[in-house]
Design a protein around this motif. Structure first.
Motif, PDB file in Angstrom:
ATOM      1  N   THR A 153      -4.885 -57.726  -4.636  1.00 36.14           N
ATOM      2  CA  THR A 153      -3.801 -57.098  -5.321  1.00 36.14           C
ATOM      3  C   THR A 153      -3.929 -55.510  -5.462  1.00 36.14           C
ATOM      4  OG1 THR A 153      -3.667 -58.693  -7.001  1.00 36.14           O
ATOM      5  CG2 THR A 153      -2.580 -56.662  -7.439  1.00 36.14           C
ATOM      6  N   ALA A 154      -5.308 -55.196  -5.320  1.00 39.27           N
ATOM      7  CA  ALA A 154      -5.664 -53.709  -5.421  1.00 39.27           C
ATOM      8  C   ALA A 154      -5.407 -53.193  -3.744  1.00 39.27           C
ATOM      9  CB  ALA A 154      -6.841 -53.170  -5.696  1.00 39.27           C
ATOM     10  N   PHE A 171      -3.371 -54.762  -1.677  1.00 34.43           N
ATOM     11  CA  PHE A 171      -1.877 -54.474  -1.265  1.00 34.43           C
ATOM     12  C   PHE A 171      -1.464 -53.218  -1.968  1.00 34.43           C
ATOM     13  CE2 PHE A 171       2.367 -56.201  -2.970  1.00 34.43           C
ATOM     14  CZ  PHE A 171       2.963 -55.618  -1.827  1.00 34.43           C
ATOM     15  N   TYR A 172      -1.856 -53.092  -3.204  1.00 33.98           N
ATOM     16  CA  TYR A 172      -1.162 -51.791  -3.769  1.00 33.98           C
ATOM     17  C   TYR A 172      -1.575 -50.626  -2.774  1.00 33.98           C
ATOM     18  CZ  TYR A 172      -0.461 -48.543  -7.832  1.00 33.98           C
ATOM     19  OH  TYR A 172       0.137 -47.909  -8.486  1.00 33.98           O
ATOM     20  N   LEU A 173      -2.660 -50.411  -2.637  1.00 37.75           N
ATOM     21  CA  LEU A 173      -2.969 -49.268  -1.810  1.00 37.75           C
ATOM     22  C   LEU A 173      -2.109 -49.319  -0.267  1.00 37.75           C
ATOM     23  CD1 LEU A 173      -6.696 -48.932  -2.298  1.00 37.75           C
ATOM     24  CD2 LEU A 173      -4.965 -47.284  -3.179  1.00 37.75           C
ATOM     25  N   ARG A 174      -2.098 -50.368   0.126  1.00 40.28           N
ATOM     26  CA  ARG A 174      -1.376 -50.492   1.477  1.00 40.28           C
ATOM     27  C   ARG A 174      -0.096 -50.170   1.325  1.00 40.28           C
ATOM     28  NH1 ARG A 174      -3.073 -55.819   4.433  1.00 40.28           N
ATOM     29  NH2 ARG A 174      -2.052 -54.725   6.652  1.00 40.28           N
ATOM     30  N   SER A 175       0.674 -50.748   0.354  1.00 42.32           N
ATOM     31  CA  SER A 175       2.075 -50.524  -0.154  1.00 42.32           C
ATOM     32  C   SER A 175       2.369 -49.267  -0.192  1.00 42.32           C
ATOM     33  CB  SER A 175       2.534 -51.502  -1.251  1.00 42.32           C
ATOM     34  OG  SER A 175       2.047 -50.735  -2.409  1.00 42.32           O
ATOM     35  N   ARG A 176       1.341 -48.312  -0.250  1.00 46.19           N
ATOM     36  CA  ARG A 176       1.704 -46.692  -0.369  1.00 46.19           C
ATOM     37  C   ARG A 176       1.442 -46.300   1.005  1.00 46.19           C
ATOM     38  NH1 ARG A 176       4.041 -48.930  -4.264  1.00 46.19           N
ATOM     39  NH2 ARG A 176       3.551 -48.414  -6.147  1.00 46.19           N
ATOM     40  N   GLY A 177       1.208 -46.970   1.885  1.00 44.29           N
ATOM     41  CA  GLY A 177       1.088 -46.340   3.273  1.00 44.29           C
ATOM     42  C   GLY A 177      -0.402 -46.231   3.638  1.00 44.29           C
ATOM     43  N   ILE A 178      -1.253 -46.449   2.923  1.00 51.47           N
ATOM     44  CA  ILE A 178      -2.591 -46.402   3.301  1.00 51.47           C
ATOM     45  C   ILE A 178      -3.150 -47.494   4.265  1.00 51.47           C
ATOM     46  CG2 ILE A 178      -5.009 -46.141   2.443  1.00 51.47           C
ATOM     47  CD1 ILE A 178      -3.804 -44.973  -0.275  1.00 51.47           C
ATOM     48  N   PRO A 179      -3.537 -47.056   5.438  1.00 50.54           N
ATOM     49  CA  PRO A 179      -3.928 -48.097   6.470  1.00 50.54           C
ATOM     50  C   PRO A 179      -4.869 -49.117   5.778  1.00 50.54           C
ATOM     51  CG  PRO A 179      -4.024 -46.187   7.191  1.00 50.54           C
ATOM     52  CD  PRO A 179      -3.698 -45.754   5.963  1.00 50.54           C
ATOM     53  N   GLU A 180      -4.962 -50.420   6.280  1.00 52.73           N
ATOM     54  CA  GLU A 180      -5.938 -51.379   5.593  1.00 52.73           C
ATOM     55  C   GLU A 180      -7.346 -50.966   5.824  1.00 52.73           C
ATOM     56  OE1 GLU A 180      -5.836 -55.215   7.228  1.00 52.73           O
ATOM     57  OE2 GLU A 180      -7.027 -55.992   5.618  1.00 52.73           O
ATOM     58  N   MET A 204     -11.665 -47.355   0.446  1.00 60.72           N
ATOM     59  CA  MET A 204     -11.370 -46.803  -0.767  1.00 60.72           C
ATOM     60  C   MET A 204     -11.986 -47.630  -2.066  1.00 60.72           C
ATOM     61  SD  MET A 204      -7.788 -44.925  -0.325  1.00 60.72           S
ATOM     62  CE  MET A 204      -7.791 -43.914  -1.898  1.00 60.72           C
TER      63      MET A 204
END
Lengths: 443, 249
Positions: free
Chosen positions: A381-382, A384-393, A399
């Protein structure tokens, strides 16, 4: 069959050894060999070695350092920067050209064991073996017999080192497999203060075996910070045995960052010997490939009113393996003891493995002790949260790994050292694209 | 701009969305209301590209492009933003670092220059103030120790910084008191423009008093069952879902 099948030639006879004209030391070496003959290398039948086998020693024959190694040029030596003094050992031998102990404050001795044996043998004789007494420890016995390098840090009563002293061990820059046996003696007298940073790094492609012993006596009301980075090469077997005795109202803060080595093990024994003594023993481990890292500790809360705290966190990728064994022992009369132990591991791969065994052994009845361990994977979930803000996988994973290790590193109270260690963590991560500078703001 | 055609999606092998159609034009705000288990959150996750939410049929077209096979970060870069119902806590990562990384990642993806750090901090401070958030919340780790209302405000802050063209609000009103609700709604309304659209997913009509929608859809059993204007939300509040869904929900 030789006594030490993994060492080329005779262990003692016919070799140039430090302090070889000192009868007491020769006796100690001989006693070490005899103890080792009885125990042999530790096997997994021993409880404290249940999860770690010294596999590299099965089929490698290491040369003792006096027989091998040349003075190779070294471009960079790891450092935390602003230090009071530094000793650098390359392939188990002092490199005077890279070391600097010329500006030590009064009341502080920081030098190679070899030099102190030559200048003040009585002091060494009085202190060596006063803390590291375990007759059953094979790796201590081996070091007793073979000690060939190492250092002394001695801070006199009431004296304080304001900057850290630093020791660097660089291995692997040889043509043949070598073994070296550093013996470190650290004595902080009453109400003194010091910070020590040790870097163990590997370069080159040679196999090497480093078997070190550190004896640490922290006097009453003294304060000692002890930081270590184990960043050995993939060809290294690194075994460290530490014995620490902490006096009344004294404080010990230890942190070990393990980010390398084919096989590494740090076995720490701490005795809280005086009322009001406190020990923090913390660490972080990051392993990949087929690396194996073992942190084993035994903390003896021997008298009333002592405290200890352990936070060990690790990240294991690929087929790497971690071992955490921690035991806190509270003696019968050690009332009001407060002991905490926590081990958390993040597994980044299905093939990675952690063996975690936190233990409390309590004989007093008025104590506060707790232990815990967890093992888990990255929180999807975390992620996905970061990726949904544009941060690459890849960056998001980094992070989250840093986030996970963060609170272990928070245990390092020296800000400068913490930053250097965080930087080490960042550089371990794949394609370290994370903004380390930004990160440091939070620390 | 957003066109969802006959969307079928499964979660853990169970079909949740069963032929959903929806068209949102630029500048429009659409509300999606529906009973529990109707597929509201699934729709938001499917739009944002969450792993484990598998599209098994149909298409999601955004600005003429099929999103179905894009990674979540690619969708973010294309202007899609999901405000989470339960924002995730990330210990050790300062909120400001997170926001900076997110903005720069999106900018890099779009071939734009990364924002200068001083400029970013300035912009961040201004947006923070607009949302009645303290600078303290920027220094703290992402959502760690934030109250429910603070977490939701932090979602709106992220939205204000990333300036998405399609904002999906997944039950952003849940757990908010009236003051926090107003702040959140103001933040969303501030982003309204002829180019930006929003999809407001909610259980209650209350939020829609503050974010007034152009259209209201009722989602049940994995499909849009009914579509109307903003008055539909009030009708629903009075009558319940049963009349629209065909049976008691």
């Amino acid at each position: 069959m030789s006594i030490l099948p993994f060492i080329e030639g005779e262990p003692i006879a016919g070799r140039q050894l430090i302090g070889q004209d000192l009868a007491w030391l020769t006796t100690r070496r001989q006693a070490g060999i005899e103890r080792f003959q009885k125990t042999g290398l530790p096997t997994q039948k021993l409880e404290s070695w249940k999860y770690t086998r010294l596999r590299p020693l099965d089929d490698t024959r290491y040369l003792p350092v006096d027989a091998g190694g040349t003075d190779i040029s070294i471009d960079t030596v790891p450092s935390v920067g602003d230090v009071a003094a530094r000793l650098v050992f390359v392939n188990g031998r002092l490199r005077a050209d890279l070391s600097d102990i010329s500006e030590l404050p009064e009341g502080v001795r920081f030098d190679t064991l070899e030099n102190v044996l030559a200048e003040d043998p009585l002091w060494v004789e009085a202190n060596m073996g006063s803390v590291a007494k375990d007759a059953d420890q094979a790796m201590l016995a081996l070091n007793d017999a073979m000690m060939d390098s190492g250092f002394v840090l001695h801070v006199q009563k009431g004296k304080a080192l304001t900057k850290p002293v630093e020791v660097v061990f660089i291995g692997g820059l040889t043509d043949q497999a070598i073994a070296y046996f550093p013996r470190n003696l650290i004595v902080l007298e009453e109400a003194s203060q010091a910070t020590l940073v040790k870097h163990h790094v590997g370069h080159g492609r040679a196999e090497y075996f480093a078997n070190s012993v550190s004896e640490i006596a922290v006097g009453d009301a003294a304060n000692f910070k002890h930081y270590k980075v184990q960043a050995e090469s993939i060809h290294a077997a690194h075994v460290a045995t530490v014995h620490t005795r902490i006096g009344r109202d004294a404080n010990y803060e230890g942190f070990g960052l393990s980010i390398g080595g084919l096989l590494s093990r740090t076995e720490t024994n701490i005795t809280l010997a005086g009322q009001g003594a406190n020990a923090g023993l913390h660490g972080a481990y990051m392993m990949r490939g087929n690396e194996h890292c073992d942190n084993t500790s035994y903390i003896d809360m021997a008298v009333p009113n002592t405290t200890c705290n352990q936070v060990f966190k690790g990240v294991l990728d690929d087929a790497s393996r971690g071992v955490f064994q921690g035991k806190i022992h509270v003696a019968r009369d050690a009332q009001k003891a407060d002991g905490r132990m926590l081990n958390k591991t993040l597994l980044l791969s299905n093939d990675a493995e952690i063996d975690s065994k936190p233990e409390l052994e309590i004989y007093a009845d008025d104590v506060q002790c707790a232990h815990g361990m967890t093992t888990g994977q990255l929180d999807t979930t975390a992620l996905f949260y970061l990726r949904s803000r544009g941060i690459p996988e890849a960056l998001a994973r980094n992070m989250l790994v840093q986030s996970f290790l963060g609170d272990a590193l928070e245990e390092i109270s020296d800000e400068n050292v913490r930053e250097v260690f965080l930087d080490r963590v960042v550089h371990w991560l794949p394609a370290h694209c994370f903004l380390a500078g930004e990160w440091k703001e939070s620390a | 701009m957003l066109e969802i055609k006959d969307l079928h999606a499964t979660v853990g092998g169970t079909e949740i969305l069963k032929g959903l159609h929806l068209v949102v034009e630029p500048g429009e705000v659409h509300a999606i209301m529906g009973p529990n288990g109707s597929g509201k959150s699934t729709l938001s996750y499917v739009l944002a590209g969450r792993e484990g939410y598998d599209v098994t049929g149909g298409r999601i077209i955004y600005n003429g492009e099929d999103l179905t096979n894009l990674e979540p970060e690619e969708r973010a870069a294309k202007g899609i933003f999901l405000a989470f119902q339960y924002p995730v806590e990330i210990p050790g990562v300062p909120n400001s670092t997170f926001l900076n990384e997110a903005l720069n990642a999106v900018r890099r993806y779009r071939g734009e220059e990364e924002m200068d750090k001083i400029e970013f901090i300035k912009m961040l401070r201004a947006k923070t103030k607009e949302l009645s958030m303290s600078d303290e919340m920027l220094k703290r780790a992402v959502n760690v120790g934030f109250s429910g209302g603070e977490k939701k405000r932090n979602e709106v802050l992220q939205m204000a910084i990333l300036e998405p063209t399609l904002a999906i609000l997944d039950e952003t009103d849940s757990g908010l008191d009236i003051d926090a609700l107003k702040i959140v709604a103001d933040g969303v309304n501030a982003l309204r423009s002829p180019e930006r659209s929003s999809l407001v997913i909610t259980h209650y009509q209350r939020l829609l008093d503050y974010i007034v929608p152009d259209k209201v859809h009722i989602l049940a059993k994995g499909r849009i069952q009914h579509t109307g204007g903003k008055e539909l939300a009030h009708e629903l509040e009075a009558k319940g879902y049963a009349d629209f869904v065909g049976e008691a929900a």
